[in-house]
Motif scaffolding. Structure first.
Motif, short mmCIF file in Angstrom:
data_model
loop_
_atom_site.label_atom_id
_atom_site.label_comp_id
_atom_site.label_asym_id
_atom_site.label_seq_id
_atom_site.Cartn_x
_atom_site.Cartn_y
_atom_site.Cartn_z
N PHE A 61 66.31 -41.91 -31.67
CA PHE A 61 67.08 -42.01 -32.69
C PHE A 61 67.45 -41.85 -33.69
O PHE A 61 66.92 -40.87 -34.79
CB PHE A 61 66.44 -43.79 -32.98
CG PHE A 61 65.61 -44.06 -33.93
CD1 PHE A 61 65.54 -44.24 -35.07
CD2 PHE A 61 64.31 -43.53 -33.61
CE1 PHE A 61 64.70 -44.34 -35.87
CE2 PHE A 61 63.43 -43.63 -34.75
CZ PHE A 61 63.77 -43.92 -35.72
N VAL A 62 68.50 -41.89 -34.51
CA VAL A 62 68.98 -41.39 -35.72
C VAL A 62 69.75 -42.29 -36.65
O VAL A 62 70.73 -43.26 -36.14
CB VAL A 62 69.67 -40.40 -35.89
CG1 VAL A 62 70.98 -40.75 -34.68
CG2 VAL A 62 71.00 -39.66 -37.32
N GLU A 70 66.51 -34.53 -39.73
CA GLU A 70 65.90 -33.57 -40.15
C GLU A 70 64.80 -33.36 -39.54
O GLU A 70 63.34 -33.89 -39.85
CB GLU A 70 65.78 -33.46 -41.77
CG GLU A 70 67.51 -34.23 -42.70
CD GLU A 70 67.12 -33.59 -44.14
OE1 GLU A 70 65.81 -33.63 -44.51
OE2 GLU A 70 68.27 -33.80 -44.27
N TRP A 71 64.22 -32.00 -39.54
CA TRP A 71 62.22 -31.23 -39.28
C TRP A 71 62.10 -32.07 -40.33
O TRP A 71 62.44 -31.65 -41.76
CB TRP A 71 62.47 -30.00 -39.54
CG TRP A 71 61.61 -29.36 -38.76
CD1 TRP A 71 60.74 -28.34 -39.58
CD2 TRP A 71 60.80 -29.55 -37.36
NE1 TRP A 71 58.98 -28.16 -39.53
CE2 TRP A 71 60.32 -28.58 -37.82
CE3 TRP A 71 61.11 -29.85 -36.39
CZ2 TRP A 71 59.10 -28.96 -36.38
CZ3 TRP A 71 60.64 -29.65 -35.29
CH2 TRP A 71 59.32 -28.73 -35.58
N PRO A 72 61.24 -32.35 -40.04
CA PRO A 72 59.49 -33.36 -40.92
C PRO A 72 59.57 -32.07 -41.66
O PRO A 72 59.05 -31.22 -41.25
CB PRO A 72 58.92 -34.05 -40.03
CG PRO A 72 59.75 -33.90 -38.04
CD PRO A 72 60.44 -33.24 -38.30
N ARG A 95 70.61 -44.71 -30.69
CA ARG A 95 70.05 -44.34 -29.96
C ARG A 95 70.25 -43.89 -28.50
O ARG A 95 71.21 -44.11 -27.84
CB ARG A 95 68.96 -46.21 -29.40
CG ARG A 95 68.23 -46.73 -31.15
CD ARG A 95 67.15 -47.95 -30.44
NE ARG A 95 67.13 -48.45 -31.86
CZ ARG A 95 66.32 -48.46 -32.61
NH1 ARG A 95 65.03 -46.54 -31.89
NH2 ARG A 95 66.17 -48.74 -33.72
N PHE A 96 69.92 -42.72 -28.68
CA PHE A 96 69.52 -41.98 -26.54
C PHE A 96 68.63 -41.47 -26.33
O PHE A 96 67.54 -41.26 -27.18
CB PHE A 96 70.61 -41.59 -26.99
CG PHE A 96 70.09 -40.47 -28.20
CD1 PHE A 96 70.38 -38.94 -27.80
CD2 PHE A 96 70.84 -40.36 -29.01
CE1 PHE A 96 69.62 -38.32 -28.97
CE2 PHE A 96 70.40 -39.31 -30.04
CZ PHE A 96 70.10 -37.92 -30.06
N ASP A 97 68.17 -41.06 -24.58
CA ASP A 97 67.56 -40.32 -24.08
C ASP A 97 68.12 -38.95 -24.06
O ASP A 97 69.01 -38.93 -24.21
CB ASP A 97 68.15 -40.63 -22.91
CG ASP A 97 67.16 -42.42 -22.64
OD1 ASP A 97 66.66 -42.92 -23.49
OD2 ASP A 97 67.57 -42.80 -21.84
N CYS A 98 66.88 -38.47 -25.45
CA CYS A 98 66.82 -36.57 -25.56
C CYS A 98 66.65 -36.16 -24.39
O CYS A 98 64.77 -36.09 -24.29
CB CYS A 98 66.40 -36.56 -26.39
SG CYS A 98 66.89 -35.09 -27.36
N GLY A 168 57.80 -35.70 -32.39
CA GLY A 168 58.57 -36.77 -31.91
C GLY A 168 60.21 -36.35 -32.47
O GLY A 168 61.02 -36.94 -32.48
N PHE A 169 59.80 -35.16 -32.46
CA PHE A 169 61.54 -33.77 -32.99
C PHE A 169 61.67 -33.83 -31.97
O PHE A 169 61.14 -32.66 -31.30
CB PHE A 169 60.88 -32.86 -33.91
CG PHE A 169 62.46 -32.64 -34.75
CD1 PHE A 169 63.28 -33.16 -35.45
CD2 PHE A 169 62.61 -31.80 -34.05
CE1 PHE A 169 64.69 -32.69 -35.86
CE2 PHE A 169 63.84 -30.64 -34.27
CZ PHE A 169 64.76 -31.36 -35.58
#
Length: 202
Positions: A61-62, A70-72, A95-98, A168-169
């Protein structure tokens, strides 16, 4: 209008734009709750980051205000919890399935192992302190004290938190200013797969 445009970062990555719509299953309980969105089209069976065939889909999700895309990093993590930082309100969440490939899953496992090992440092250091005290090993008091503070508190805990957040990225994604489009910084093979899928549905 969804489309594909070259990324401006000077690399071979491309920006793929997905239109979004309100999730039909979203039922707001409070007027202040962010709007739940989903992409209007499904993503191809290709990893966004590496352009390889996807072996798994993982929830992602974003927020419309970032910076989840952004990369943590340690700086971003500290800024996100800083009380003096002014944060924009979240207007919407996509929200989406990556799609994830074997490399993505290996990176997830590695990050989680790093997080677990960093957390193990804390009880091991505490056990070492109790052992040194019970055996009256005074020459270890100072080194173990430094190992606990700042070694464990907060360095080891911050390292564990950062490593777990990186597990989680899956993709560098963000929303446009109007919060009606999802923008993905993708591998060229993913962008090509998106174009093929769209060409087939026209």
């Amino acid at each position: 209008m969804a489309g594909v445009s070259p990324a401006t970062s000077g690399t071979s990555r491309q920006q793929v734009v997905f239109d979004t719509e309100v999730d039909p299953d979203w039922i707001p309980f409070f007027t202040e709750s962010p709007m739940e969105l989903v992409p209007t089209e499904s993503m191809p069976e290709v990893c966004i980051e590496h352009g390889l065939p996807a072996v798994e889909h993982r929830p992602f999700f974003v927020h419309s205000n970032g910076p989840h895309s952004e990369w943590p990093t340690l700086r971003a993590m500290l800024m996100s919890v800083a009380p003096f930082v002014q944060r924009l309100p979240v207007e919407a969440t996509v929200r989406f399935d990556c799609p994830a490939c074997e490399f993505c899953l290996a990176e997830i496992r590695r990050s989680r192992w790093i997080a677990v090992l960093a957390l193990l440092v804390v009880p091991l250091t505490i056990a070492g302190i109790f052992t040194a005290v019970s055996l009256e090993l005074r020459q270890l008091y100072v080194p173990l004290a430094f190992a606990f503070l700042p070694g464990c508190m907060p360095i080891a805990l911050l390292a564990a938190t950062l490593a777990w957040s990186r597990s989680g990225f899956f993709a560098d994604v963000w929303m446009n200013q109007d919060a009606d489009q999802l923008i993905v910084s993708a591998h060229p093979d993913f962008a090509a797969a998106v174009e093929r899928n769209r060409a087939e549905t026209r």
